[in-house]
Scaffold this motif. Sequence first.
Motif, mmCIF file in Angstrom:
data_model
loop_
_atom_site.group_PDB
_atom_site.id
_atom_site.type_symbol
_atom_site.label_atom_id
_atom_site.label_comp_id
_atom_site.label_asym_id
_atom_site.label_seq_id
_atom_site.Cartn_x
_atom_site.Cartn_y
_atom_site.Cartn_z
ATOM 1 N N HIS A 83 -12.196 5.559 -16.003
ATOM 2 C CA HIS A 83 -10.797 5.921 -16.208
ATOM 3 C C HIS A 83 -10.013 4.794 -16.875
ATOM 4 C CE1 HIS A 83 -7.064 8.124 -15.322
ATOM 5 N NE2 HIS A 83 -6.529 6.944 -14.985
ATOM 6 N N LEU A 84 -10.290 3.561 -16.499
ATOM 7 C CA LEU A 84 -9.562 2.409 -17.038
ATOM 8 C C LEU A 84 -10.215 1.836 -18.285
ATOM 9 C CD1 LEU A 84 -8.749 0.481 -13.706
ATOM 10 C CD2 LEU A 84 -7.226 1.973 -15.020
ATOM 11 N N GLY A 85 -11.492 2.050 -18.412
ATOM 12 C CA GLY A 85 -12.217 1.412 -19.505
ATOM 13 C C GLY A 85 -12.449 -0.062 -19.262
ATOM 14 N N ALA A 86 -12.340 -0.473 -18.026
ATOM 15 C CA ALA A 86 -12.531 -1.874 -17.646
ATOM 16 C C ALA A 86 -12.870 -1.919 -16.157
ATOM 17 C CB ALA A 86 -11.268 -2.683 -17.931
ATOM 18 N N SER A 87 -13.193 -3.121 -15.704
ATOM 19 C CA SER A 87 -13.528 -3.277 -14.297
ATOM 20 C C SER A 87 -12.316 -2.991 -13.423
ATOM 21 C CB SER A 87 -14.025 -4.702 -14.034
ATOM 22 O OG SER A 87 -14.244 -4.894 -12.641
ATOM 23 N N PRO A 88 -12.475 -2.182 -12.372
ATOM 24 C CA PRO A 88 -11.324 -1.837 -11.533
ATOM 25 C C PRO A 88 -10.907 -2.929 -10.560
ATOM 26 C CG PRO A 88 -13.295 -0.794 -10.680
ATOM 27 C CD PRO A 88 -13.705 -1.497 -11.949
ATOM 28 N N GLY A 89 -11.693 -3.963 -10.437
ATOM 29 C CA GLY A 89 -11.366 -5.004 -9.469
ATOM 30 C C GLY A 89 -11.896 -4.662 -8.090
ATOM 31 N N PRO A 90 -11.696 -5.548 -7.149
ATOM 32 C CA PRO A 90 -12.256 -5.337 -5.809
ATOM 33 C C PRO A 90 -11.546 -4.217 -5.043
ATOM 34 C CG PRO A 90 -10.871 -7.289 -5.825
ATOM 35 C CD PRO A 90 -10.952 -6.821 -7.243
ATOM 36 N N ILE A 91 -12.285 -3.646 -4.104
ATOM 37 C CA ILE A 91 -11.736 -2.621 -3.217
ATOM 38 C C ILE A 91 -10.963 -3.304 -2.090
ATOM 39 C CG2 ILE A 91 -12.319 -0.812 -1.557
ATOM 40 C CD1 ILE A 91 -14.688 -0.088 -3.308
ATOM 41 N N ASP A 92 -9.793 -2.785 -1.802
ATOM 42 C CA ASP A 92 -8.974 -3.336 -0.725
ATOM 43 C C ASP A 92 -9.364 -2.744 0.623
ATOM 44 O OD1 ASP A 92 -6.893 -4.791 0.531
ATOM 45 O OD2 ASP A 92 -5.579 -3.039 0.414
ATOM 46 N N ARG A 93 -9.454 -1.406 0.698
ATOM 47 C CA ARG A 93 -9.801 -0.766 1.963
ATOM 48 C C ARG A 93 -10.207 0.681 1.711
ATOM 49 N NH1 ARG A 93 -4.253 -0.936 1.590
ATOM 50 N NH2 ARG A 93 -3.113 0.980 2.087
ATOM 51 N N LEU A 94 -10.862 1.261 2.716
ATOM 52 C CA LEU A 94 -11.226 2.674 2.702
ATOM 53 C C LEU A 94 -10.456 3.367 3.817
ATOM 54 C CD1 LEU A 94 -13.705 1.452 1.097
ATOM 55 C CD2 LEU A 94 -15.003 3.400 1.971
ATOM 56 N N ASP A 95 -9.741 4.408 3.446
ATOM 57 C CA ASP A 95 -8.961 5.186 4.400
ATOM 58 C C ASP A 95 -9.666 6.524 4.593
ATOM 59 O OD1 ASP A 95 -7.096 6.430 5.960
ATOM 60 O OD2 ASP A 95 -5.492 6.432 4.465
ATOM 61 N N VAL A 96 -10.431 6.639 5.676
ATOM 62 C CA VAL A 96 -11.213 7.850 5.936
ATOM 63 C C VAL A 96 -10.346 8.853 6.683
ATOM 64 C CG1 VAL A 96 -13.259 8.793 7.057
ATOM 65 C CG2 VAL A 96 -13.363 6.542 5.957
ATOM 66 N N ARG A 97 -10.309 10.079 6.178
ATOM 67 C CA ARG A 97 -9.543 11.152 6.803
ATOM 68 C C ARG A 97 -10.508 12.206 7.345
ATOM 69 N NH1 ARG A 97 -4.096 10.979 5.337
ATOM 70 N NH2 ARG A 97 -3.609 8.789 4.945
ATOM 71 N N PRO A 98 -10.893 12.102 8.610
ATOM 72 C CA PRO A 98 -11.844 13.077 9.177
ATOM 73 C C PRO A 98 -11.312 14.504 9.167
ATOM 74 C CG PRO A 98 -11.672 11.127 10.580
ATOM 75 C CD PRO A 98 -10.577 11.031 9.567
ATOM 76 N N SER A 99 -9.996 14.668 9.335
ATOM 77 C CA SER A 99 -9.438 16.021 9.368
ATOM 78 C C SER A 99 -9.434 16.696 8.006
ATOM 79 C CB SER A 99 -8.013 15.978 9.914
ATOM 80 O OG SER A 99 -7.179 15.195 9.075
ATOM 81 N N LYS A 100 -9.672 15.919 6.951
ATOM 82 C CA LYS A 100 -9.721 16.454 5.587
ATOM 83 C C LYS A 100 -11.103 16.341 4.960
ATOM 84 C CE LYS A 100 -5.301 17.428 5.238
ATOM 85 N NZ LYS A 100 -4.798 18.818 4.993
#
Length: 207
Positions: free
Chosen positions: A104-121
């Motif tokens: 999407h960016l055409g470049a490295s997106p950088g590091p991941i900050d966090r994962l927000d898991v939504r079990p109800s979804k």
Amino acid sequence: MPSPIRVTRTSEAEAPSPTVIAAPRQGPSRVVVWLRRMRPLHRWVGVPLTVLILLSSLTGLLLGWKKYVAVLQPPVQRGASLEARDWQPLHLISSAAEARLRVHLGASPGPIDRLDVRPSKGVAKVLFREGFWEVQVDLTTARVLSVDRRASDFIESLHDGSFLGEASRATMSTVLGLGLLWLSFSGLWLWWGPKLARRSTPPPRDT
């Protein structure tokens, strides 16, 4: 025969007037002194603090509506299954999100900050440190469901002061908290002080 004694009457106009001694003037009471000191301090603290109060109020208002306005925060998608036994490992979810955002960016997106898991979804929000990007991934199929920016994260950084760095968050919270406490205390005193001063001032005595 002795001559009669003549009595001379003095008119009221000619009578000497009594000497009036002025009462010593008393200085202002302690209440009045503290009121005079408090007014400029209340103003000096209140005027610059108004900027932080307006910023905190406006951003807090926007954050309160972030789940209802898509422009502020992307709506949560829905995955194929809500059963945890059907979900893919988190490292596959992270890899899918990184690969899609790189395209999407055409470049490295950088590091991941966090994962927000939504079990109800049945989805996981993969949030990146740079650019406030969010990639929602189906936990069951590891398929990317949406790629969008989170304006709410930028607004939150303005709200808590972290846009200037993590150290500024504690500084802004301390300044805003102490400033509001001072304005509350000094404002209450400026309202109650004049009432107290009038009560403590003795009424003038009739002469």
